[in-house]
Scaffold this motif. Structure first.
Motif, PDB file in Angstrom:
ATOM      1  N   SER A  47       0.817  -1.222   0.000  1.00  0.00           N
ATOM      2  CA  SER A  47       0.000   0.000   0.000  1.00  0.00           C
ATOM      3  C   SER A  47       0.852   1.274   0.000  1.00  0.00           C
ATOM      4  O   SER A  47       0.343   2.364  -0.221  1.00  0.00           O
ATOM      5  N   ARG A  48       2.158   1.138   0.275  1.00  0.00           N
ATOM      6  CA  ARG A  48       3.060   2.286   0.118  1.00  0.00           C
ATOM      7  C   ARG A  48       4.280   1.820  -0.666  1.00  0.00           C
ATOM      8  O   ARG A  48       4.608   0.642  -0.685  1.00  0.00           O
ATOM      9  N   ASP A  78       5.430   4.553  -7.172  1.00  0.00           N
ATOM     10  CA  ASP A  78       4.009   4.877  -7.081  1.00  0.00           C
ATOM     11  C   ASP A  78       3.845   6.386  -7.044  1.00  0.00           C
ATOM     12  O   ASP A  78       4.795   7.120  -7.240  1.00  0.00           O
ATOM     13  N   GLN A  79       2.593   6.837  -6.800  1.00  0.00           N
ATOM     14  CA  GLN A  79       2.352   8.286  -6.889  1.00  0.00           C
ATOM     15  C   GLN A  79       2.488   8.986  -5.546  1.00  0.00           C
ATOM     16  O   GLN A  79       2.388  10.193  -5.471  1.00  0.00           O
ATOM     17  N   VAL A  80       2.703   8.224  -4.477  1.00  0.00           N
ATOM     18  CA  VAL A  80       2.706   8.820  -3.133  1.00  0.00           C
ATOM     19  C   VAL A  80       4.125   9.096  -2.645  1.00  0.00           C
ATOM     20  O   VAL A  80       4.467  10.216  -2.267  1.00  0.00           O
ATOM     21  N   ASP A  81       4.958   8.064  -2.649  1.00  0.00           N
ATOM     22  CA  ASP A  81       6.289   8.177  -2.046  1.00  0.00           C
ATOM     23  C   ASP A  81       7.346   8.417  -3.110  1.00  0.00           C
ATOM     24  O   ASP A  81       7.130   8.117  -4.280  1.00  0.00           O
ATOM     25  N   ARG A 112      11.056  -4.186 -11.165  1.00  0.00           N
ATOM     26  CA  ARG A 112      10.159  -3.053 -10.916  1.00  0.00           C
ATOM     27  C   ARG A 112       8.799  -3.577 -10.505  1.00  0.00           C
ATOM     28  O   ARG A 112       8.337  -4.562 -11.051  1.00  0.00           O
ATOM     29  N   GLY A 113       8.160  -2.900  -9.573  1.00  0.00           N
ATOM     30  CA  GLY A 113       6.805  -3.289  -9.184  1.00  0.00           C
ATOM     31  C   GLY A 113       5.927  -2.060  -9.151  1.00  0.00           C
ATOM     32  O   GLY A 113       6.276  -1.064  -8.537  1.00  0.00           O
ATOM     33  N   MET A 114       4.802  -2.118  -9.850  1.00  0.00           N
ATOM     34  CA  MET A 114       3.869  -0.984  -9.834  1.00  0.00           C
ATOM     35  C   MET A 114       2.695  -1.331  -8.910  1.00  0.00           C
ATOM     36  O   MET A 114       2.379  -2.503  -8.710  1.00  0.00           O
ATOM     37  N   PRO A 115       2.036  -0.282  -8.353  1.00  0.00           N
ATOM     38  CA  PRO A 115       0.844  -0.581  -7.552  1.00  0.00           C
ATOM     39  C   PRO A 115      -0.256  -1.114  -8.471  1.00  0.00           C
ATOM     40  O   PRO A 115      -0.196  -0.845  -9.656  1.00  0.00           O
ATOM     41  N   ALA A 215       4.164   8.941 -12.076  1.00  0.00           N
ATOM     42  CA  ALA A 215       3.827   7.559 -12.429  1.00  0.00           C
ATOM     43  C   ALA A 215       2.377   7.521 -12.884  1.00  0.00           C
ATOM     44  O   ALA A 215       1.570   8.378 -12.493  1.00  0.00           O
ATOM     45  N   SER A 216       2.043   6.526 -13.708  1.00  0.00           N
ATOM     46  CA  SER A 216       0.669   6.401 -14.193  1.00  0.00           C
ATOM     47  C   SER A 216      -0.247   5.950 -13.047  1.00  0.00           C
ATOM     48  O   SER A 216       0.213   5.447 -12.029  1.00  0.00           O
ATOM     49  N   ASN A 217      -1.552   6.138 -13.235  1.00  0.00           N
ATOM     50  CA  ASN A 217      -2.504   5.701 -12.208  1.00  0.00           C
ATOM     51  C   ASN A 217      -2.464   4.175 -12.071  1.00  0.00           C
ATOM     52  O   ASN A 217      -2.300   3.474 -13.064  1.00  0.00           O
TER      53      ASN A 217
END
Length: 328
Positions: A47-48, A78-81, A112-115, A215-217
């Motif tokens: 989640s982060r 990700d888009q947060v951190d 690489r790992g995306m959410p 980063a993309s959604n």
């Protein structure tokens, strides 16, 4: 869940910590142990981003008993951190300025790992230091080159090229020396979720590195993002960061201030752009933990002839010494 995962990580890198959480999960009793280090592995909560965990490890790693070598698994971008790419490009050179360097200081992205599902993996290694050296870092200098990475996982490799093209469309007006590397990971090394994004860094003649990223959604959340738009917005974010300026970009302001605080009993100076809300809160923590106050002088845009208002931060280090590193 990500906070619980973070506490488990801190428990792994220390020796003799005592952690008690009450049944409702609202209070935490923490008795710190010695920073131990060594070779470790940790699965981060998806989640982060891994950046959330890595940021704190960057603060602690130089003061371990044994050099830290840790494999972290989870979401790399990700888009947060702050993403792993940005920390690799900006935080590592910053650590070197404080005398933390050597071949063993590196961040390596294995997967690489995306959410939302993650599946990324990185290796972070850091040597230990007994003391930090003070820095005088007040002249950011002019920008000489722009580097970057456009990555795509589990989508068409063409996505990365489209991002690069649109970003260059904006940045080429200012500077010829631009190289954006495209990184398309296949198979196992591409994690479990599709996505793409970009990380750009601008480097100055004095070795200051400013960064921006997008980063993309995540899959199944929000509207689809066009790679062209993402590339353009990322370039604009980089220009915004250059306008804010300073010798350390906004993601690493707090790391720089912490390392200045822990330095020798000598004066350290760093010129920063406008302080981010996180940094302002962090300064309050520094005051309550170390009883240290920074002298803050504002420099207006007229004095500096560049970008937004700057802040010159000055402090005398507390003379922190790595207790667990024995004198040989």
């Amino acid at each position: 869940d990500f906070e619980a995962s973070f506490i488990r990580l801190i428990d792994k890198v220390t020796n003799g910590s005592r952690i008690e959480i009450n049944q409702t999960g609202t209070t935490l009793y923490y008795q710190p142990g010695l920073l131990y280090g060594g070779s470790l592995e940790h699965d981060c909560s998806p989640s982060r981003g891994i950046g959330y965990y890595l940021e704190s490890l960057l603060c602690l790693a130089p003061f371990m008993k044994h050099p830290l070598k840790i494999v972290l698994r989870g979401v790399t971008n990700d888009q947060v951190d702050p993403s792993v790419d940005v920390l690799k490009a900006t935080a590592l050179p910053l650590l070197k300025k404080f005398g933390i360097d050597g071949e063993s200081l590196e961040i390596k992205i294995n997967r690489r790992g995306m959410p939302p599902k993650g599946g990324g993996e990185i290796l972070f290694t850091c040597p230990v230091r007994k003391v930090l050296q003070p820095v005088q870092f007040t002249d950011p200098g002019k920008i000489k080159r722009i580097r970057g990475t456009a990555y795509s996982v589990r989508v068409s490799p063409q996505m990365a090229n489209r991002m690069v093209e649109s970003a260059r469309g904006i940045l080429n007006k200012f500077l010829p020396d631009i190289y954006i590397y495209t990184d398309h990971m296949k198979g196992v090394s591409s994690g479990k979720s599709p996505g793409f994004g970009m990380c750009l860094t601008a480097e100055t003649i004095n070795g200051t590195i400013l960064s921006a990223e997008l980063a993309s959604n995540p899959q199944g959340q929000g509207a689809a993002v066009l790679p062209e738009e993402l590339g353009q917005n990322c370039a604009k974010l980089l220009l915004e960061e250059v306008y804010r300026g300073g010798c350390v970009d906004s993601t690493n302001q707090s790391l720089a201030l912490l390392l200045m605080t822990l330095g020798q009993r000598d004066v350290s100076k760093v010129l920063l752009g406008p302080l981010s809300p996180y940094t302002i809160e962090f300064l309050r923590h520094l005051r309550s933990f170390f009883q240290i106050m920074f002298k803050i002088e504002t420099k207006t845009a007229e004095e500096e002839h560049t970008g937004g208002e700057k802040v010159l931060m000055t402090c005398v280090g507390i003379g922190f010494c790595n207790l667990s590193k024995t004198i040989r």
